[in-house]
Write a protein that holds these residues in place. Structure first.
Motif, short mmCIF file in Angstrom:
data_model
loop_
_atom_site.label_atom_id
_atom_site.label_comp_id
_atom_site.label_asym_id
_atom_site.label_seq_id
_atom_site.Cartn_x
_atom_site.Cartn_y
_atom_site.Cartn_z
N PHE A 10 0.84 -1.20 0.00
CA PHE A 10 0.00 0.00 0.00
C PHE A 10 0.87 1.25 0.00
O PHE A 10 0.62 2.21 -0.74
N ALA A 11 1.91 1.25 0.82
CA ALA A 11 2.80 2.41 0.90
C ALA A 11 3.51 2.63 -0.43
O ALA A 11 3.65 3.78 -0.89
N LYS A 12 3.93 1.55 -1.10
CA LYS A 12 4.59 1.68 -2.40
C LYS A 12 3.63 2.24 -3.45
O LYS A 12 4.00 3.09 -4.25
N ALA A 16 4.06 5.75 -5.43
CA ALA A 16 4.04 5.78 -6.89
C ALA A 16 2.97 6.77 -7.38
O ALA A 16 3.20 7.51 -8.34
N ALA A 17 1.82 6.79 -6.74
CA ALA A 17 0.75 7.72 -7.12
C ALA A 17 1.19 9.16 -6.91
O ALA A 17 0.90 10.04 -7.74
N ALA A 21 1.69 11.89 -9.87
CA ALA A 21 0.98 13.18 -9.79
C ALA A 21 1.95 14.34 -9.93
O ALA A 21 1.66 15.32 -10.63
N GLU A 22 3.09 14.24 -9.28
CA GLU A 22 4.10 15.31 -9.35
C GLU A 22 4.64 15.46 -10.77
O GLU A 22 4.75 16.57 -11.30
N LEU A 23 4.95 14.35 -11.40
CA LEU A 23 5.50 14.40 -12.76
C LEU A 23 4.47 14.92 -13.76
O LEU A 23 4.79 15.71 -14.64
N VAL A 24 3.24 14.49 -13.62
CA VAL A 24 2.17 14.94 -14.51
C VAL A 24 1.95 16.45 -14.36
O VAL A 24 1.72 17.15 -15.35
N SER A 25 2.05 16.95 -13.15
CA SER A 25 1.83 18.38 -12.94
C SER A 25 2.90 19.23 -13.65
O SER A 25 2.67 20.41 -13.90
#
Length: 109
Positions: A10-12, A16-17, A21-25
């Motif tokens: 779950f933590a991984k 990753a999410a 999200a950071e890269l997409v932004s």
């Protein structure tokens, strides 16, 4: 022990999410329209449609209907869907549109 493994997974997934999200932004607004179109093409032309969870398809469809696929949330949903069926094609599309950091991230996961 099983609970610990689930928590690690779950933590991984959460990490990753957040990374996605950071890269997409960071994707340049000037390339988003063409990037979305090319990723949609890859998803729609996949020979592996059953690999995409229905929830991903529904999310993309809802965002598309609202004209929000080029938003950060829209791109994130589209990338999740694309990565479930065509990760390498998605990375190639990112490279084509100058999103090398995103392509590298995709290939590293």
């Amino acid at each position: 022990m099983e609970v610990d493994i689930k928590m690690v997974l779950f933590a991984k997934e959460k990490l990753a999410a957040i990374e996605l999200a950071e890269l997409v932004s960071r994707v340049d607004m000037k390339v988003r329209e063409d990037l979305v179109e090319d990723i949609l093409d890859a998803v729609l032309e996949t020979e592996n449609p059953d690999a995409m969870p229905a929830e991903y398809a529904r999310a993309v469809l809802q965002l598309w209907r609202r004209g929000k696929l080029e938003s950060n949330n829209g791109l994130r949903a589209l990338f999740k869907a694309a990565l479930s069926v065509e990760p390498e094609k998605t990375a190639q599309v990112c490279e084509k549109h100058g999103c090398q950091e995103l392509a590298d991230y995709i290939r590293s996961t």
